[in-house]
Design a protein around this motif. Structure first.
Motif, PDB file in Angstrom:
ATOM      1  N   ASN A 453       0.775  -1.278   0.130  1.00  0.00           N
ATOM      2  CA  ASN A 453       0.086  -0.042  -0.099  1.00  0.00           C
ATOM      3  C   ASN A 453       0.849   1.366  -0.039  1.00  0.00           C
ATOM      4  OD1 ASN A 453      -2.479  -1.582   0.191  1.00  0.00           O
ATOM      5  ND2 ASN A 453      -2.344  -1.424   2.542  1.00  0.00           N
ATOM      6  N   TRP A 454       0.310   2.575  -0.383  1.00  0.00           N
ATOM      7  CA  TRP A 454       0.988   3.601  -0.458  1.00  0.00           C
ATOM      8  C   TRP A 454       0.150   4.603   0.553  1.00  0.00           C
ATOM      9  CZ3 TRP A 454       4.794   5.544  -3.309  1.00  0.00           C
ATOM     10  CH2 TRP A 454       5.267   5.080  -4.383  1.00  0.00           C
ATOM     11  N   SER A 455       1.003   5.240   1.243  1.00  0.00           N
ATOM     12  CA  SER A 455       0.280   6.178   2.318  1.00  0.00           C
ATOM     13  C   SER A 455       0.778   7.522   2.219  1.00  0.00           C
ATOM     14  CB  SER A 455       0.333   5.552   3.723  1.00  0.00           C
ATOM     15  OG  SER A 455       1.865   5.364   3.828  1.00  0.00           O
ATOM     16  N   GLU A 456       0.212   8.543   2.887  1.00  0.00           N
ATOM     17  CA  GLU A 456       0.691   9.941   2.901  1.00  0.00           C
ATOM     18  C   GLU A 456       1.730  10.093   3.891  1.00  0.00           C
ATOM     19  OE1 GLU A 456      -0.953  14.371   3.003  1.00  0.00           O
ATOM     20  OE2 GLU A 456      -2.320  12.820   2.410  1.00  0.00           O
ATOM     21  N   GLY A 457       2.791  10.507   3.813  1.00  0.00           N
ATOM     22  CA  GLY A 457       3.767  11.014   4.744  1.00  0.00           C
ATOM     23  C   GLY A 457       3.613  12.244   5.216  1.00  0.00           C
ATOM     24  N   PRO A 458       4.532  12.646   6.142  1.00  0.00           N
ATOM     25  CA  PRO A 458       4.430  14.250   6.326  1.00  0.00           C
ATOM     26  C   PRO A 458       5.150  14.886   5.416  1.00  0.00           C
ATOM     27  CG  PRO A 458       6.303  12.872   7.796  1.00  0.00           C
ATOM     28  CD  PRO A 458       5.352  12.047   6.844  1.00  0.00           C
ATOM     29  N   ALA A 459       4.813  16.039   5.135  1.00  0.00           N
ATOM     30  CA  ALA A 459       5.400  17.093   4.153  1.00  0.00           C
ATOM     31  C   ALA A 459       6.617  17.500   4.618  1.00  0.00           C
ATOM     32  CB  ALA A 459       4.366  18.104   3.662  1.00  0.00           C
ATOM     33  N   LEU A 460       7.612  17.943   3.925  1.00  0.00           N
ATOM     34  CA  LEU A 460       8.834  18.664   4.108  1.00  0.00           C
ATOM     35  C   LEU A 460       8.479  20.014   4.863  1.00  0.00           C
ATOM     36  CD1 LEU A 460      11.024  17.966   1.209  1.00  0.00           C
ATOM     37  CD2 LEU A 460      11.375  16.741   3.371  1.00  0.00           C
ATOM     38  N   ASP A 461       9.408  20.407   5.494  1.00  0.00           N
ATOM     39  CA  ASP A 461       9.159  21.906   6.096  1.00  0.00           C
ATOM     40  C   ASP A 461       9.428  22.703   5.125  1.00  0.00           C
ATOM     41  OD1 ASP A 461       8.331  21.164   8.693  1.00  0.00           O
ATOM     42  OD2 ASP A 461      10.127  21.384   9.605  1.00  0.00           O
ATOM     43  N   GLY A 462       8.964  23.919   4.981  1.00  0.00           N
ATOM     44  CA  GLY A 462       9.067  25.045   4.309  1.00  0.00           C
ATOM     45  C   GLY A 462       8.476  25.091   3.119  1.00  0.00           C
ATOM     46  N   ARG A 463       8.815  25.866   2.112  1.00  0.00           N
ATOM     47  CA  ARG A 463       8.073  26.284   0.895  1.00  0.00           C
ATOM     48  C   ARG A 463       7.882  25.109  -0.175  1.00  0.00           C
ATOM     49  NH1 ARG A 463      11.952  30.297  -2.921  1.00  0.00           N
ATOM     50  NH2 ARG A 463      14.024  29.283  -2.185  1.00  0.00           N
ATOM     51  N   GLY A 464       7.191  25.344  -0.781  1.00  0.00           N
ATOM     52  CA  GLY A 464       7.128  24.011  -1.927  1.00  0.00           C
ATOM     53  C   GLY A 464       8.258  23.851  -2.644  1.00  0.00           C
ATOM     54  N   LEU A 465       8.883  24.772  -2.904  1.00  0.00           N
ATOM     55  CA  LEU A 465      10.427  24.765  -3.603  1.00  0.00           C
ATOM     56  C   LEU A 465      11.333  23.756  -3.067  1.00  0.00           C
ATOM     57  CD1 LEU A 465      11.147  28.011  -5.454  1.00  0.00           C
ATOM     58  CD2 LEU A 465      11.061  25.885  -6.602  1.00  0.00           C
TER      59      LEU A 465
END
Length: 543
Positions: A453-465
């Protein structure tokens, strides 16, 4: 707009600099141990394009002795610097320079640009605080040592300046940005002994006119070029950028790299200007650097010209996957085509051997090895003059199989390219990248081979770039990501968030960060939007 980009735009707007100049330029007086004093115009304290010296030809230069007496020095062109001669018998003291660059315009802003510069004895000398050069250099940087760190005090007319922007470049320290405190002080840890280039900016709301040109404010820059040695009671933080490794033979971005048996390998990549692609601007070389006994880079093999590819190590061999090739010559319209080729390189044999091709041509993706399984995630297919196709597939290849075949993974819940893939804690992480819709992202998705299965992990800190062209790898039981903003982020032990482990000396993207031993990475290649491509290879000690 960044400070450097803004500064160049200002110079060009004023007709004072060629559009070909890529960096901000400042007035510098270089440290000297002779009777001559050299002045240059560059981003740091070293000679630059001699054609630019005409812009500081009218600069004023003084030697200020320990008794406070000043002697004006005449400047004459000498190779790639302007040179002055010290008065006969003069010893010690400081050397300062000043230059009114002129009135410049940027949009609705019109300002007077002024330069000040200084050099003198090595850090630690009492001369820096003993001699007051305010009369000749209104904006000053006064260096000293505090608790093993380098401290600079910014003053204007002899009074400390709070909240002033200070930038430091030197051995092991690159584009370090600081802000002065209420006492006008800013501190930094020295990387290694050598010459340091330090500058400060000060802005005044003051109107006036020069040569009939009116201005609304005065922008002043003061630079300091100083030698810092082990005799200065400074603690050198070599752990942040440890002993220098040989530079890349050619700076590249979007390349493949891997560490295998104590050696760093780099294959392919883009060698040209940003967004300009041609067959000759793509490397076809596999280069190797022995990390245990660093000498020179050696070319060990060649192959197709590629960028946007992946290179992974497994069981004593290198595996090269995909990428795209520019079919056009330089100056022609781009014809870019993604490739499906997969090949394995055995350093003992010194040659490439073909493996089953990718199920579809793919570039701008990444790959990771977990156990004996190779994972390919993300990317797109460039199709020459036809529209590109964003992939919604992911694949695995059993590298231990006698006749390996590609197997499809469950469909990923995303379509991203320019991402990073990494194996950690029995799972495969797809980190950041560029979305087909929505632009750069810090999103992280995780595939669990146990559950499929795929799952959503925590997003990186900071802006999208921060997720665009990032690099990810695990070492010593932790997963790390280096980002465009220069952050080294680490996944928390419970896997729920990213934490900033530290700031890196060089902020890069489209680079590679590879573990060489527990707690230690080697970082290679890539670029920075302000600086351009990097040829520096450096270590990062995460502990």
């Amino acid at each position: 707009m960044s400070r450097i980009s803004l500064f160049v735009a200002l110079l060009m707007a004023g007709g004072l600099m060629s559009p070909t100049v890529a960096e901000a330029h400042f007035l510098w007086v270089l440290p000297t141990e002779s009777d001559n004093v050299d002045v240059c115009f560059g981003e740091v304290a070293e000679p630059d394009d001699p054609d630019l010296l005409k812009y500081i030809a009218q600069a004023k230069l003084w030697h200020v002795g320990e008794n406070g007496a000043a002697h004006a020095l005449s400047l004459k062109p000498a190779d790639d610097v302007l040179r002055g001669s010290l008065p006969e018998g003069s010893t010690g003291g400081l050397i300062v320079a000043a230059h009114d660059f002129g009135v410049l315009e940027r949009g609705d802003d019109t300002f007077l640009l002024r330069y000040f510069a200084a050099t003198g004895p090595q850090l630690g000398s009492k001369v820096w605080s003993k001699i007051d050069t305010t009369k000749w250099a209104t904006l000053r940087l006064i260096p000293s040592v505090a608790d093993g760190k380098v401290q600079v005090r910014a003053t204007w007319n002899g009074k400390p300046i709070a909240d002033a922007e200070v930038t430091v470049d030197g051995p092991g320290v690159t584009d370090l940005e600081l802000t002065t405190d209420a006492a006008g002080d800013a501190q930094f840890a020295a990387g290694k002994p050598g010459t340091y280039s330090i500058r400060v900016r000060h802005i005044q709301e003051e109107s006036g006119s020069v040569d009939g040109k009116e201005y609304e404010e005065v922008r002043s820059y003061s630079t300091l070029a100083i030698e810092i040695s082990t005799a200065a009671d400074v603690t050198f933080s070599t752990s942040q950028s440890t002993a220098a490794l040989p530079e890349l033979p050619v700076p590249v971005t979007s390349f493949g790299a891997a560490v295998l048996d104590g050696a760093l390998y780099v294959y392919g990549g883009h060698m040209g200007e940003a967004h300009s692609y041609s067959n000759t601007s793509q490397s076809n070389v596999l280069s190797r650097l022995d990390l245990q006994n660093p000498g020179e880079w050696e070319q060990v093999a060649t192959g197709p010209r590629l960028q946007g590819l992946a290179l992974v190590a497994h069981d004593g061999k290198l595996h090269r996957l995909g990428g795209f090739t520019a079919l056009n010559e330089e100056g022609e319209d781009h014809i870019l085509e993604s490739q499906a080729d997969v090949a394995v390189f055995d350093p003992k044999m010194g040659e490439w051997k073909e493996l089953p091709a990718l199920p579809e041509p793919r570039s701008s993706f990444d790959a990771a090895v977990l156990g004996d399984t190779l994972y390919v995630i993300g990317g797109w297919q460039l199709r020459g003059e036809e529209d590109s196709v964003w992939h919604n597939t992911a694949w695995t290849l059993d590298l231990s199989a006698e006749n390996p075949q590609w197997t499809a993974l469950p469909t990923p819940p995303f379509q991203r390219r320019a991402l990073a893939a990494a194996a950690h804690d029995g799972k495969v992480y797809a980190v950041g990248g560029m979305q087909q819709e929505g632009g750069p992202t810090t999103k992280v998705d995780v595939f669990d081979p146990e559950t499929g299965n795929w799952s959503e992990g925590p997003a990186l800190d900071g802006r999208g770039l921060n997720g665009f062209g990032c690099a990810a790898f695990a070492t010593d039981g932790s997963l790390y990501v280096s980002t465009l903003d220069g952050d080294l982020q680490v996944l928390s032990e419970d896997g729920t968030k990213w934490e900033t482990a530290r700031k890196l000396d060089r902020a890069r993207f489209f680079h590679r960060m590879l573990p060489v031993e527990d707690g230690r990475f080697v970082v290679v290649g890539g670029a920075n939007m302000e600086v351009g491509k990097f040829d520096e290879v450096e270590y990062i000690d995460v502990n």
